[in-house]
Scaffold this motif. Sequence first.
Motif, PDB file in Angstrom:
ATOM      1  N   ILE A 161       0.857  -1.177   0.000  1.00 55.65           N
ATOM      2  CA  ILE A 161       0.000   0.000   0.000  1.00 55.65           C
ATOM      3  C   ILE A 161       0.899   1.236   0.000  1.00 55.65           C
ATOM      4  N   ILE A 162       0.668   2.135  -0.936  1.00 57.59           N
ATOM      5  CA  ILE A 162       1.462   3.354  -1.054  1.00 57.59           C
ATOM      6  C   ILE A 162       0.654   4.518  -0.488  1.00 57.59           C
ATOM      7  N   LEU A 163       1.222   5.214   0.472  1.00 60.89           N
ATOM      8  CA  LEU A 163       0.608   6.404   1.054  1.00 60.89           C
ATOM      9  C   LEU A 163       1.522   7.582   0.724  1.00 60.89           C
ATOM     10  N   GLU A 164       1.009   8.546  -0.020  1.00 62.18           N
ATOM     11  CA  GLU A 164       1.844   9.656  -0.471  1.00 62.18           C
ATOM     12  C   GLU A 164       1.039  10.942  -0.458  1.00 62.18           C
ATOM     13  N   SER A 165       1.679  11.999   0.057  1.00 62.20           N
ATOM     14  CA  SER A 165       1.014  13.293   0.111  1.00 62.20           C
ATOM     15  C   SER A 165       2.049  14.411   0.116  1.00 62.20           C
ATOM     16  N   PHE A 166       1.606  15.627  -0.280  1.00 65.32           N
ATOM     17  CA  PHE A 166       2.489  16.781  -0.410  1.00 65.32           C
ATOM     18  C   PHE A 166       1.863  17.972   0.317  1.00 65.32           C
ATOM     19  N   THR A 167       2.723  18.914   0.742  1.00 67.17           N
ATOM     20  CA  THR A 167       2.249  20.141   1.365  1.00 67.17           C
ATOM     21  C   THR A 167       3.197  21.288   1.045  1.00 67.17           C
ATOM     22  N   ASP A 168       2.645  22.489   1.009  1.00 67.79           N
ATOM     23  CA  ASP A 168       3.450  23.694   0.796  1.00 67.79           C
ATOM     24  C   ASP A 168       3.635  24.486   2.086  1.00 67.79           C
ATOM     25  N   ASN A 169       2.937  24.074   3.140  1.00 69.86           N
ATOM     26  CA  ASN A 169       3.001  24.790   4.410  1.00 69.86           C
ATOM     27  C   ASN A 169       3.863  24.040   5.411  1.00 69.86           C
ATOM     28  N   GLN A 170       4.275  24.760   6.427  1.00 68.82           N
ATOM     29  CA  GLN A 170       4.987  24.112   7.520  1.00 68.82           C
ATOM     30  C   GLN A 170       3.985  23.308   8.333  1.00 68.82           C
ATOM     31  N   ALA A 171       4.247  22.052   8.509  1.00 70.35           N
ATOM     32  CA  ALA A 171       3.296  21.167   9.183  1.00 70.35           C
ATOM     33  C   ALA A 171       3.997  20.369  10.267  1.00 70.35           C
ATOM     34  N   SER A 172       3.212  19.955  11.250  1.00 74.07           N
ATOM     35  CA  SER A 172       3.734  19.161  12.361  1.00 74.07           C
ATOM     36  C   SER A 172       3.155  17.750  12.389  1.00 74.07           C
ATOM     37  N   LYS A 173       2.127  17.522  11.557  1.00 73.19           N
ATOM     38  CA  LYS A 173       1.469  16.218  11.628  1.00 73.19           C
ATOM     39  C   LYS A 173       0.747  15.916  10.326  1.00 73.19           C
ATOM     40  N   LEU A 174       0.730  14.647   9.957  1.00 73.93           N
ATOM     41  CA  LEU A 174      -0.057  14.166   8.824  1.00 73.93           C
ATOM     42  C   LEU A 174      -0.923  13.012   9.294  1.00 73.93           C
ATOM     43  N   SER A 175      -2.233  13.142   9.083  1.00 69.48           N
ATOM     44  CA  SER A 175      -3.168  12.069   9.429  1.00 69.48           C
ATOM     45  C   SER A 175      -3.702  11.451   8.143  1.00 69.48           C
ATOM     46  N   ILE A 176      -3.651  10.128   8.077  1.00 70.11           N
ATOM     47  CA  ILE A 176      -4.097   9.403   6.886  1.00 70.11           C
ATOM     48  C   ILE A 176      -5.199   8.437   7.300  1.00 70.11           C
ATOM     49  N   VAL A 177      -6.347   8.544   6.638  1.00 64.65           N
ATOM     50  CA  VAL A 177      -7.492   7.673   6.926  1.00 64.65           C
ATOM     51  C   VAL A 177      -8.015   7.146   5.592  1.00 64.65           C
ATOM     52  N   GLY A 178      -8.212   5.844   5.497  1.00 66.44           N
ATOM     53  CA  GLY A 178      -8.729   5.292   4.246  1.00 66.44           C
ATOM     54  C   GLY A 178      -8.969   3.800   4.327  1.00 66.44           C
ATOM     55  N   ASP A 179      -9.477   3.259   3.229  1.00 68.59           N
ATOM     56  CA  ASP A 179      -9.781   1.831   3.111  1.00 68.59           C
ATOM     57  C   ASP A 179      -8.870   1.199   2.076  1.00 68.59           C
ATOM     58  N   ILE A 180      -8.504  -0.042   2.334  1.00 68.78           N
ATOM     59  CA  ILE A 180      -7.695  -0.796   1.375  1.00 68.78           C
ATOM     60  C   ILE A 180      -8.609  -1.371   0.298  1.00 68.78           C
ATOM     61  N   ASN A 254      -4.513   5.317   9.744  1.00 71.67           N
ATOM     62  CA  ASN A 254      -5.659   4.482  10.099  1.00 71.67           C
ATOM     63  C   ASN A 254      -6.207   3.853   8.820  1.00 71.67           C
ATOM     64  N   LEU A 255      -5.957   2.573   8.648  1.00 72.44           N
ATOM     65  CA  LEU A 255      -6.391   1.863   7.449  1.00 72.44           C
ATOM     66  C   LEU A 255      -7.455   0.837   7.825  1.00 72.44           C
ATOM     67  N   ASN A 256      -8.576   0.867   7.106  1.00 76.78           N
ATOM     68  CA  ASN A 256      -9.678  -0.063   7.357  1.00 76.78           C
ATOM     69  C   ASN A 256      -9.595  -1.239   6.396  1.00 76.78           C
ATOM     70  N   TYR A 257      -9.801  -2.432   6.931  1.00 72.90           N
ATOM     71  CA  TYR A 257      -9.870  -3.644   6.114  1.00 72.90           C
ATOM     72  C   TYR A 257     -11.350  -3.928   5.838  1.00 72.90           C
ATOM     73  N   SER A 258     -11.920  -3.261   4.890  1.00 69.60           N
ATOM     74  CA  SER A 258     -13.359  -3.339   4.657  1.00 69.60           C
ATOM     75  C   SER A 258     -13.709  -4.378   3.594  1.00 69.60           C
ATOM     76  N   ASP A 259     -15.021  -4.705   3.512  1.00 69.93           N
ATOM     77  CA  ASP A 259     -15.500  -5.603   2.467  1.00 69.93           C
ATOM     78  C   ASP A 259     -15.214  -4.999   1.095  1.00 69.93           C
ATOM     79  N   ASP A 260     -15.023  -5.873   0.124  1.00 73.60           N
ATOM     80  CA  ASP A 260     -14.743  -5.400  -1.231  1.00 73.60           C
ATOM     81  C   ASP A 260     -15.521  -6.257  -2.226  1.00 73.60           C
ATOM     82  N   LEU A 261     -15.672  -5.706  -3.435  1.00 72.26           N
ATOM     83  CA  LEU A 261     -16.377  -6.398  -4.515  1.00 72.26           C
ATOM     84  C   LEU A 261     -15.347  -7.032  -5.441  1.00 72.26           C
ATOM     85  N   PHE A 262     -15.508  -8.335  -5.694  1.00 74.40           N
ATOM     86  CA  PHE A 262     -14.576  -9.076  -6.546  1.00 74.40           C
ATOM     87  C   PHE A 262     -15.342  -9.674  -7.723  1.00 74.40           C
TER      88      PHE A 262
END
Length: 316
Positions: A161-180, A254-262
């Motif tokens: 799983i690739i998690l990638e993000s960019f910012t132009d501001n000075q930041a102290s934290k990155l929160s990532i939430v999503g489903d696989i 925070n990554l969720n292992y949710s149901d998927d359609l196959f």
Amino acid sequence: MSLITLFSRPLIVNYKSSILSQATLFTLISWIINILYPWIIVYQTDGLWKKVDYFWEKPEIHFKYDCIMLIKLRNMTTIPSDQIVWTSFPQFNNQLDQKMIRVPFITNHEDDLDLDGNYDKLTMQLVLPLEEKEKISSIKLILFFTYELKVNIDLKMDSQIILESFTDNQASKLSIVGDIKFNQKLPLPNHKLLFKSNSIFDYTDSNDLIQSSIDKMLTASQSQIFSTSMKSNSLYLWTDGSNRGENKFTIDVNLNYSDDLFHYTPGFWNTIKWAWIQYFSIYIVVYWIIQKIRLFVFHNQITSTMVITETKSHGD
């Protein structure tokens, strides 16, 4: 005076003819139409044979506790590189310029929220120490998992799983939430599958930079027929500012292992089951119509036949 029925018995009317006659030819043609016409209707609409089917399933996903972290710095002042690197592979770290390596403090755990025996979520936090005036411009995390299906299709594979993000501001934290999400370029076959991805070391030699090695691995991974990624509704939330004078950066995942359609190629008996239902549902309608036509033709002697009438007792 009204009449009442005292006794009844069925009457059977037989229409007979020789083999070489118009009546026999008509009967043969009507039966051929009765058999072929339902097949033609089904084939011309959605096809008689079900080539692809679908199912929902919650996969068994396990984090392998392997990770690659690549961070780009915007204002580099202390190290001769604009990149911070760390991996969970000691052999790979030994091949890197030690000035690029920055070891984060990592905590992670997987949770079974519905208590069904399978993990539902990965919670991971990386706290990265920073030098003064270092500012992060982009973050790339590569997490390694095992992915398994058991209910409808037997599938076991390694995935990234690739998690990638960019910012132009000075930041102290990155929160990532999503489903696989499971990605497939072809339907899953109906037999057991076992895929083992190559290690990062299979794409590395002494002359390779880390980025080129990772690019080779990710290119090979994404070119596979089956792979995993984040769903499009994933959130990447940057927190602006600094940690009150503390030189550190926090990454919450925070990554969720949710149901998927196959979608998959159904087996022989599954294909026959659906083909039979489609064919028979149209066959009985066509049969009823043709029976009405036969009755009209023979009853009105449109084709010459010998009519023989006989009665049938209740005991027959």
